[in-house]
Scaffold this motif. Structure first.
Motif, PDB file in Angstrom:
ATOM      1  N   GLY A   1       0.813  -1.211   0.000  1.00 20.04           N
ATOM      2  CA  GLY A   1       0.000   0.000   0.000  1.00 20.04           C
ATOM      3  C   GLY A   1       0.844   1.257   0.000  1.00 20.04           C
ATOM      4  N   ALA A   2       0.228   2.360   0.410  1.00 19.70           N
ATOM      5  CA  ALA A   2       0.936   3.641   0.408  1.00 19.70           C
ATOM      6  C   ALA A   2       0.305   4.590   1.407  1.00 19.70           C
ATOM      7  CB  ALA A   2       0.909   4.255  -0.984  1.00 19.70           C
ATOM      8  N   TYR A   3       1.113   5.532   1.846  1.00 19.85           N
ATOM      9  CA  TYR A   3       0.640   6.603   2.715  1.00 19.85           C
ATOM     10  C   TYR A   3       0.151   7.759   1.843  1.00 19.85           C
ATOM     11  CZ  TYR A   3       2.894   4.137   6.539  1.00 19.85           C
ATOM     12  OH  TYR A   3       3.255   3.193   7.458  1.00 19.85           O
ATOM     13  N   PRO A   4      -0.789   8.546   2.345  1.00 18.15           N
ATOM     14  CA  PRO A   4      -1.289   9.673   1.561  1.00 18.15           C
ATOM     15  C   PRO A   4      -0.189  10.612   1.069  1.00 18.15           C
ATOM     16  CG  PRO A   4      -2.692   9.313   3.445  1.00 18.15           C
ATOM     17  CD  PRO A   4      -1.501   8.404   3.603  1.00 18.15           C
ATOM     18  N   SER A   5       0.826  10.844   1.870  1.00 15.27           N
ATOM     19  CA  SER A   5       1.902  11.743   1.431  1.00 15.27           C
ATOM     20  C   SER A   5       2.609  11.196   0.198  1.00 15.27           C
ATOM     21  CB  SER A   5       2.909  11.967   2.560  1.00 15.27           C
ATOM     22  OG  SER A   5       3.463  10.733   2.986  1.00 15.27           O
ATOM     23  N   ASP A   6       2.789   9.873   0.132  1.00 15.92           N
ATOM     24  CA  ASP A   6       3.404   9.251  -1.045  1.00 15.92           C
ATOM     25  C   ASP A   6       2.491   9.386  -2.261  1.00 15.92           C
ATOM     26  OD1 ASP A   6       5.554   8.418   0.550  1.00 15.92           O
ATOM     27  OD2 ASP A   6       4.542   6.530   1.042  1.00 15.92           O
ATOM     28  N   LEU A   7       1.194   9.175  -2.051  1.00  9.71           N
ATOM     29  CA  LEU A   7       0.243   9.281  -3.152  1.00  9.71           C
ATOM     30  C   LEU A   7       0.158  10.719  -3.666  1.00  9.71           C
ATOM     31  CD1 LEU A   7      -2.576   6.997  -1.723  1.00  9.71           C
ATOM     32  CD2 LEU A   7      -1.020   6.450  -3.612  1.00  9.71           C
ATOM     33  N   ALA A   8       0.143  11.674  -2.739  1.00 15.30           N
ATOM     34  CA  ALA A   8       0.071  13.084  -3.133  1.00 15.30           C
ATOM     35  C   ALA A   8       1.284  13.468  -3.970  1.00 15.30           C
ATOM     36  CB  ALA A   8      -0.036  13.971  -1.899  1.00 15.30           C
ATOM     37  N   GLN A   9       2.433  12.974  -3.593  1.00 12.52           N
ATOM     38  CA  GLN A   9       3.666  13.275  -4.333  1.00 12.52           C
ATOM     39  C   GLN A   9       3.663  12.562  -5.688  1.00 12.52           C
ATOM     40  OE1 GLN A   9       7.233  12.375  -2.184  1.00 12.52           O
ATOM     41  NE2 GLN A   9       8.563  13.114  -3.808  1.00 12.52           N
ATOM     42  N   THR A  10       3.275  11.300  -5.699  1.00 16.98           N
ATOM     43  CA  THR A  10       3.264  10.526  -6.939  1.00 16.98           C
ATOM     44  C   THR A  10       2.339  11.143  -7.986  1.00 16.98           C
ATOM     45  OG1 THR A  10       3.767   8.464  -5.776  1.00 16.98           O
ATOM     46  CG2 THR A  10       2.744   8.254  -7.946  1.00 16.98           C
ATOM     47  N   PHE A  11       1.170  11.594  -7.542  1.00 21.57           N
ATOM     48  CA  PHE A  11       0.172  12.099  -8.479  1.00 21.57           C
ATOM     49  C   PHE A  11       0.078  13.619  -8.508  1.00 21.57           C
ATOM     50  CE2 PHE A  11      -1.090   7.740  -7.568  1.00 21.57           C
ATOM     51  CZ  PHE A  11      -1.169   7.252  -8.859  1.00 21.57           C
ATOM     52  N   ASP A  12       0.908  14.281  -7.722  1.00 16.19           N
ATOM     53  CA  ASP A  12       0.911  15.743  -7.670  1.00 16.19           C
ATOM     54  C   ASP A  12      -0.506  16.277  -7.433  1.00 16.19           C
ATOM     55  OD1 ASP A  12       2.086  18.260  -7.670  1.00 16.19           O
ATOM     56  OD2 ASP A  12       1.832  18.514  -9.843  1.00 16.19           O
ATOM     57  N   ILE A  13      -1.116  15.740  -6.384  1.00 21.31           N
ATOM     58  CA  ILE A  13      -2.486  16.107  -6.009  1.00 21.31           C
ATOM     59  C   ILE A  13      -2.445  16.788  -4.641  1.00 21.31           C
ATOM     60  CG2 ILE A  13      -4.766  15.205  -5.415  1.00 21.31           C
ATOM     61  CD1 ILE A  13      -4.260  12.847  -7.237  1.00 21.31           C
ATOM     62  N   PRO A  14      -3.135  17.917  -4.481  1.00 19.17           N
ATOM     63  CA  PRO A  14      -3.203  18.555  -3.164  1.00 19.17           C
ATOM     64  C   PRO A  14      -3.830  17.610  -2.135  1.00 19.17           C
ATOM     65  CG  PRO A  14      -4.109  19.996  -4.857  1.00 19.17           C
ATOM     66  CD  PRO A  14      -3.872  18.662  -5.501  1.00 19.17           C
ATOM     67  N   ASN A  15      -3.425  17.750  -0.890  1.00 18.14           N
ATOM     68  CA  ASN A  15      -3.892  16.849   0.177  1.00 18.14           C
ATOM     69  C   ASN A  15      -5.410  16.806   0.288  1.00 18.14           C
ATOM     70  OD1 ASN A  15      -1.302  16.065   0.841  1.00 18.14           O
ATOM     71  ND2 ASN A  15      -1.065  17.643   2.412  1.00 18.14           N
ATOM     72  N   ALA A  16      -6.068  17.950   0.208  1.00 24.68           N
ATOM     73  CA  ALA A  16      -7.529  17.974   0.346  1.00 24.68           C
ATOM     74  C   ALA A  16      -8.198  17.212  -0.795  1.00 24.68           C
ATOM     75  CB  ALA A  16      -8.027  19.410   0.388  1.00 24.68           C
ATOM     76  N   THR A  17      -7.687  17.361  -1.995  1.00 23.69           N
ATOM     77  CA  THR A  17      -8.245  16.653  -3.149  1.00 23.69           C
ATOM     78  C   THR A  17      -7.988  15.159  -3.023  1.00 23.69           C
ATOM     79  OG1 THR A  17      -7.848  18.602  -4.514  1.00 23.69           O
ATOM     80  CG2 THR A  17      -8.218  16.517  -5.677  1.00 23.69           C
ATOM     81  N   LEU A  18      -6.783  14.800  -2.609  1.00 18.25           N
ATOM     82  CA  LEU A  18      -6.447  13.389  -2.419  1.00 18.25           C
ATOM     83  C   LEU A  18      -7.368  12.766  -1.374  1.00 18.25           C
ATOM     84  CD1 LEU A  18      -4.665  10.905  -2.946  1.00 18.25           C
ATOM     85  CD2 LEU A  18      -3.145  11.777  -1.158  1.00 18.25           C
ATOM     86  N   SER A  19      -7.579  13.472  -0.291  1.00 15.16           N
ATOM     87  CA  SER A  19      -8.454  12.979   0.774  1.00 15.16           C
ATOM     88  C   SER A  19      -9.856  12.699   0.234  1.00 15.16           C
ATOM     89  CB  SER A  19      -8.516  14.002   1.908  1.00 15.16           C
ATOM     90  OG  SER A  19      -9.372  13.558   2.924  1.00 15.16           O
ATOM     91  N   PHE A  20     -10.361  13.591  -0.608  1.00 13.62           N
ATOM     92  CA  PHE A  20     -11.676  13.417  -1.228  1.00 13.62           C
ATOM     93  C   PHE A  20     -11.700  12.142  -2.072  1.00 13.62           C
ATOM     94  CE2 PHE A  20     -14.316  14.100  -5.009  1.00 13.62           C
ATOM     95  CZ  PHE A  20     -15.565  14.275  -4.423  1.00 13.62           C
ATOM     96  N   HIS A  21     -10.666  11.926  -2.875  1.00  7.51           N
ATOM     97  CA  HIS A  21     -10.604  10.740  -3.726  1.00  7.51           C
ATOM     98  C   HIS A  21     -10.480   9.457  -2.903  1.00  7.51           C
ATOM     99  CE1 HIS A  21     -10.660  13.094  -7.284  1.00  7.51           C
ATOM    100  NE2 HIS A  21      -9.409  13.532  -7.211  1.00  7.51           N
TER     101      HIS A  21
END
Length: 117
Positions: free
Chosen positions: A32-52
């Motif tokens: 799996g992955a942590y949100p910080s890794d996903l945000a960096q990988t996909f260049d998505i702001p934290n709030a948007t990532l959280s929504f997804h």
């Protein structure tokens, strides 16, 4: 899986970012992955990532494991298989021999270095 759950799962995957995040989590497997890794990988702001992540979690496609102050997200492979089974149930009138596709690797799944020139 019933129709309502299938519709919820497919709706969650019907967004380019969520589909990319989900496919990435499937690739990572149980790690799996942590949100910080996903945000960096996909260049998505934290709030948007959280929504997804919330949409994917609500659909049952991913699971979250709290680890102290961190949350690790993983694909729920049982839910993924249940969706595939739902979509293919009664394929070709229940005779899978009539419609079983040949196993082919999509061109975009072949690493560039392995493709013929």
């Amino acid at each position: 899986m019933d129709t309502n759950n299938a519709v919820t799962a497919m709706a969650a995957l019907a967004h380019a970012s969520r589909l990319s995040i989900y496919r990435h989590l499937v690739e990572l497997g149980p790690e799996g992955a942590y949100p910080s890794d996903l945000a960096q990988t996909f260049d998505i702001p934290n709030a948007t990532l959280s929504f997804h992540l919330k949409a994917l979690s609500h659909a049952g496609l991913i699971e979250a494991e709290k680890n102290s102050r961190n949350i690790r997200y993983r694909a729920n492979f049982e839910a993924m298989q249940a969706l595939v089974d739902f979509l293919t149930r009664n394929c070709c009138g229940g005779d899978p021999g009539k419609c079983a596709p040949d196993v082919r690797v999509a061109a975009d799944a072949i690493p560039v270095r392995s493709r013929a020139r």
